[in-house]
Design a protein around this motif. Structure first.
Motif: not given
Length: 188
Positions: A115-127
């Motif tokens: 899904g959309p990469v969210d800088q405030s999302g889970d650890e993988t999204d942030r990384a």
């Protein structure tokens, strides 16, 4: 006497995850499948990565380290970062081991996205957000005009997307002309 090599085991686990992602896709990635592919117990995997999210984030962070190493190599050699970023991944047949590892890591990391990469999302999204944002910073440092830097980043992203989807590469001569035009005639 056997010595423990946590970094070696950690990399073996990440290599196994990368291979599973590239060969079978995210749907086949479980802690059990990664542990089996890495030749470690599930407990051994959990020693290094506390959850599936931490495992995926570890893969993306390794991608970030590989990117930083490659960028340093490019800069130290006097090469243009923009030209490096615009490399056509299908031409990695002649590439060195570091470039191939970076390419494989990037493709594997992109396959973790659901899904959309969210800088405030889970650890993988942030990384993943941090890795992608770091490339923007490197290009902004090299290219004076921020619009030109963004165009180069977007074209490079598109080239990787084509590779990720398994699409045929753009004609080599046309692609060389694209790179030359985008880099102000410095390629060639």
């Amino acid at each position: 006497m056997t010595t423990r090599d946590p970094a070696g085991t950690r990399n073996r686990i990440l290599d196994a995850l990368e291979t599973l992602l590239l060969e079978k896709g995210m749907a086949q990635v479980t802690l059990e499948s990664v542990a089996a592919a890495a030749g470690v117990s599930k407990g051994g995997l959990l020693y290094h990565f506390k959850s599936k999210d931490a495992l995926l984030a570890g893969l993306v962070r390794r991608l970030g380290r590989r990117t930083e190493e490659q960028v340093r190599t490019v800069v130290d050699s006097g090469q243009s970062v923009a030209e490096w970023y615009l490399q056509n991944p299908q031409h990695y047949d002649d590439a060195d081991a570091h470039e191939l590892a970076l390419y494989r890591s990037m493709l594997a990391a992109m396959r973790t996205v659901d899904g959309p990469v969210d800088q405030s999302g889970d650890e993988t999204d942030r990384a993943l957000f941090e890795v992608l944002d770091s490339w923007k910073g490197v290009l902004d440092n090299e290219i004076e005009d921020p619009v030109d830097a963004e165009i180069i980043r977007l074209v490079g992203d598109g080239v990787y997307l084509r590779a990720l989807l398994g699409m045929p590469p753009v004609d080599a001569e046309v692609y060389r002309q694209v790179v030359t035009r985008l880099t102000g005639g410095s390629s060639g």
